[in-house]
Design a protein around this motif. Structure first.
Motif, PDB file in Angstrom:
ATOM      1  N   CYS A   1      48.913  37.106  44.621  1.00  0.00           N
ATOM      2  CA  CYS A   1      48.074  37.149  43.690  1.00  0.00           C
ATOM      3  C   CYS A   1      48.146  36.715  42.610  1.00  0.00           C
ATOM      4  CB  CYS A   1      47.903  38.959  43.515  1.00  0.00           C
ATOM      5  SG  CYS A   1      46.530  39.316  42.245  1.00  0.00           S
ATOM      6  N   GLU A   2      47.260  36.094  41.779  1.00  0.00           N
ATOM      7  CA  GLU A   2      47.603  35.327  40.737  1.00  0.00           C
ATOM      8  C   GLU A   2      48.118  36.144  39.534  1.00  0.00           C
ATOM      9  OE1 GLU A   2      43.925  34.184  38.326  1.00  0.00           O
ATOM     10  OE2 GLU A   2      42.695  35.800  39.116  1.00  0.00           O
TER      11      GLU A   2
ATOM     12  N   PRO B   1      44.412  30.216  41.121  1.00  0.00           N
ATOM     13  CA  PRO B   1      43.947  30.584  42.284  1.00  0.00           C
ATOM     14  C   PRO B   1      43.690  29.288  43.251  1.00  0.00           C
ATOM     15  CG  PRO B   1      42.477  31.611  40.889  1.00  0.00           C
ATOM     16  CD  PRO B   1      43.536  30.729  40.159  1.00  0.00           C
ATOM     17  N   GLY B   2      43.935  29.188  44.450  1.00  0.00           N
ATOM     18  CA  GLY B   2      43.869  28.137  45.571  1.00  0.00           C
ATOM     19  C   GLY B   2      45.044  27.979  46.291  1.00  0.00           C
TER      20      GLY B   2
ATOM     21  N   GLN C   1      42.513  34.773  43.830  1.00  0.00           N
ATOM     22  CA  GLN C   1      42.111  35.230  42.682  1.00  0.00           C
ATOM     23  C   GLN C   1      41.900  37.028  42.549  1.00  0.00           C
ATOM     24  OE1 GLN C   1      38.523  33.637  41.522  1.00  0.00           O
ATOM     25  NE2 GLN C   1      38.478  34.096  39.392  1.00  0.00           N
ATOM     26  N   GLU C   2      42.470  37.630  41.181  1.00  0.00           N
ATOM     27  CA  GLU C   2      42.487  38.883  41.422  1.00  0.00           C
ATOM     28  C   GLU C   2      40.959  39.412  41.245  1.00  0.00           C
ATOM     29  OE1 GLU C   2      45.282  41.947  39.031  1.00  0.00           O
ATOM     30  OE2 GLU C   2      43.854  40.834  37.533  1.00  0.00           O
TER      31      GLU C   2
ATOM     32  N   PRO D   1      43.614  50.394  42.231  1.00  0.00           N
ATOM     33  CA  PRO D   1      42.706  50.267  43.484  1.00  0.00           C
ATOM     34  C   PRO D   1      43.738  50.052  44.599  1.00  0.00           C
ATOM     35  CG  PRO D   1      41.834  49.068  41.847  1.00  0.00           C
ATOM     36  CD  PRO D   1      43.029  49.347  41.441  1.00  0.00           C
ATOM     37  N   PHE D   2      43.504  50.530  45.814  1.00  0.00           N
ATOM     38  CA  PHE D   2      44.213  50.190  47.136  1.00  0.00           C
ATOM     39  C   PHE D   2      43.473  48.845  47.341  1.00  0.00           C
ATOM     40  CE2 PHE D   2      44.586  54.747  48.515  1.00  0.00           C
ATOM     41  CZ  PHE D   2      45.568  54.988  47.643  1.00  0.00           C
ATOM     42  N   GLY D   3      44.394  48.106  48.174  1.00  0.00           N
ATOM     43  CA  GLY D   3      43.876  46.752  48.418  1.00  0.00           C
ATOM     44  C   GLY D   3      44.794  45.768  47.765  1.00  0.00           C
ATOM     45  N   PHE D   4      44.799  44.403  48.246  1.00  0.00           N
ATOM     46  CA  PHE D   4      45.589  43.254  47.977  1.00  0.00           C
ATOM     47  C   PHE D   4      44.784  42.555  46.852  1.00  0.00           C
ATOM     48  CE2 PHE D   4      46.646  38.649  48.146  1.00  0.00           C
ATOM     49  CZ  PHE D   4      47.881  38.873  47.734  1.00  0.00           C
ATOM     50  N   CYS D   5      45.536  42.413  45.789  1.00  0.00           N
ATOM     51  CA  CYS D   5      45.076  41.502  44.664  1.00  0.00           C
ATOM     52  C   CYS D   5      43.805  42.133  43.872  1.00  0.00           C
ATOM     53  CB  CYS D   5      44.953  40.234  44.869  1.00  0.00           C
ATOM     54  SG  CYS D   5      44.894  38.707  43.445  1.00  0.00           S
TER      55      CYS D   5
END
Length: 568
Positions: free
Chosen positions: A266-267, A303-304, A328-329, A387-391
């Protein structure tokens, strides 16, 4: 000392210095000790320009191919440090001796020499040429004649190479020449070229032994007439050097620069240390903060998909590249009140994009985001939503919790029927809004009925609370006083039998009887009064009995009685 002599001395000094250390230490290899990669072939190069090479591996080339570790030595023989002065005769007839006679322009008879650029200039039977001046000789028939000699300082126990170029300038017997040093011939005799004008080079090796001075000479061994005419040029006496150098080749395993796989980052994630199979390399690429440790910043990379390269330098090095994906978050958001009052009910906070974990003072359910102000602290409460989840962005908000102001007030009141009382707080100025249960919005109200009255107040922090006023019916507040005489004579004075005092009566009726118990009058409106008639006929003077039945302020029923005298 003239200029010419000064030049000679200078050259002689240089020669002396060279004689002291003619060979020196030479670097033959282009590299120092090195490493050989496991399973690979290494090419080692000697420095170019030497006349010969001899490797310990048996190769005679300048380059050698090595496929196994070990010590490898290269050797070479070479000449250096020409000790002859004016060996090219550029200075003319100087710096050498000869047993022949010198003539400037006439080489007649035999046993005469000169220094010229063209033999024909000094003898019409001679031909040939050289590069500038050279020595031209009309040889004699005396064997062992010294054609050219020069004294040289040498270094003891050193090897030297004595060399000269020879040409034939006339037909007939070729000259037969030989080198000699300190009166002793060295090498084998050599003949001048059979063709007129051609040049050959001859040389011989000599070890100085204990000698430090050498008279070097070229002698003519030809004793025949008819020919024996020759030229000399490029006479050199050089130190013969031998040099060698070794290189140690060790075997090294080939480095492995394979980068360990890296999951997407994650950025906003903290910097991480990238890893590879073998240490000691250099990291490069977007986001690399430290090329030695592999410290990588997702934020700096952005990001990228980024290509990261890890390079282990050296002949057995390796290089590897891996792509690292930076995500990107995703933004998050909390929908919440900016403030609450401590007496408010708990609420469920709402976070986007979805379910997550809640933390902070006042949070009583970390999964559902339940915030209870009574469990919070008075003042600012920092709430964090992950929050649940990636990034996905973590969000934080502040919720201010205020205490409510407890007013002072008389909350218990009693009232009689028909009475009116004022309900209010003692410190109305502390509040900004009022709302009574009867719909009034004044800070105080007047009421005439018993019951419960609720006042909702709002303070400057928008904290609301309900204040309950309880108004109860007062007991024994009823008052009826009846007269004991009335005069219904139409004079408008005391014509009716009415109560002198009639207060706080909810409901009542009155009955009037004569002395024999007959009911003469009934009314549920006691205050209207009795006019002393019965069916419109005046009742006689006398004493009459009355009974009043009434409902009290508390809802009970009572009865009171008395007598009244009627006088007309």
């Amino acid at each position: 000392m003239n200029k010419k002599n000064y030049l000679f001395v200078t050259l002689q000094l240089i020669v002396n210095v060279w004689a002291q250390n003619p060979c020196g230490n030479l670097d033959l290899l282009t590299v120092n000790d090195t490493s050989l990669c496991d399973g690979q072939t290494l090419i080692i190069s000697a420095i170019s320009g030497f006349p010969n090479y001899s490797w310990s591996s048996g190769s005679s080339n300048e380059l050698v191919s090595i496929s196994s570790p070990g010590t490898y030595t290269v050797s070479t023989n070479y000449t250096t440090n020409n000790l002859v002065t004016n060996g090219d005769f550029s200075s003319g007839n100087t710096n050498f001796n000869s047993s022949y006679n010198y003539s400037i322009n006439n080489l007649y008879p035999e046993g005469v020499y000169t220094v010229t650029t063209n033999p024909n200039f000094v003898h019409n039977g001679f031909t040939g040429s050289g590069e500038g001046n050279f020595m031209v000789v009309n040889g004699s028939t005396s064997p062992g004649t010294q054609v050219w000699c020069q004294d040289i300082e040498v270094q003891s126990q050193s090897n030297y190479d004595f060399s000269s170029e020879v040409t034939t300038v006339a037909g007939g017997n070729e000259a037969l020449l030989q080198f000699s040093i300190n009166g002793e011939v060295i090498g084998t005799p050599f003949s001048a070229p059979s063709s007129i004008g051609g040049w050959d080079t001859f040389n011989a090796m000599w070890n100085s032994g204990i000698n430090t001075v050498a008279e070097i000479c070229i002698i003519n061994q030809n004793i025949g007439g008819g020919g024996n005419d020759f030229g000399l040029d490029e006479i050199t006496f050089t130190t013969l050097c031998e040099s060698s150098e070794s290189i140690e080749v060790s075997e090294v395993e080939i480095a492995n620069a394979t980068i360990f796989p890296q999951d997407s980052l994650c950025e906003t994630q903290n910097s991480i240390i990238l890893g590879a199979v073998d240490p000691g390399g250099i990291w490069s690429g977007p986001g690399i903060q430290n090329e030695l440790t592999g410290l990588f910043s997702p934020f700096n990379a952005g990001p990228g998909i980024h290509s990261i390269t890890y390079t282990i330098e050296g002949i057995c090095g390796d290089q590897n590249s891996q792509n690292i994906s930076i995500v990107q978050e995703l933004s998050s958001f909390i929908s919440e009140p900016s403030s609450m009052c401590i007496n408010e009910s708990e609420i469920q906070l709402e976070g986007l994009p979805g379910i997550g974990t809640w933390t902070g003072t006042g949070i009583t359910n970390t999964q559902d985001g339940i915030f209870n102000p009574t469990e919070a602290i008075l003042g600012t409460n920092q709430i964090t939503y992950t929050p649940f989840g990636f990034c996905v962005e973590q969000s934080s908000v502040s919720i201010d919790v205020f205490d409510y102001i407890v007013p002072e007030a008389e909350l218990l009141h009693y009232i009689c029927f028909g009475q009116q009382i004022r309900l209010e707080l003692d410190d109305n100025y502390l509040f900004s809004e009022y709302e009574w249960s009867n719909g009034r919005t004044n800070s105080a109200i007047f009421i005439s009925d018993a019951g419960e009255y609720t006042l909702q107040i709002t303070d400057e922090n928008d904290c609301m609370q309900d204040i309950n006023f309880n108004v109860y019916p007062r007991e024994n507040c009823e008052s009826i006083i009846m007269p004991n005489i009335f005069t219904p004579n139409q004079d408008y004075i005391n014509d009716l039998f009415t109560p002198i005092e009639y207060e706080y009566i909810t409901a009542a009726n009155i009955r009037i009887f004569n002395r024999w118990g007959s009911e003469l009058y009934f009314s549920s409106e006691v205050e209207k009064g009795w006019d002393g008639n019965h069916f419109s006929k005046p009742c006689p003077n006398g004493v009459y009995f009355w009974i009043i039945n009434l409902q009290t302020n508390t809802g009970n029923y009572q009865s009171m009685n008395g007598v009244v005298q009627l006088v007309r």
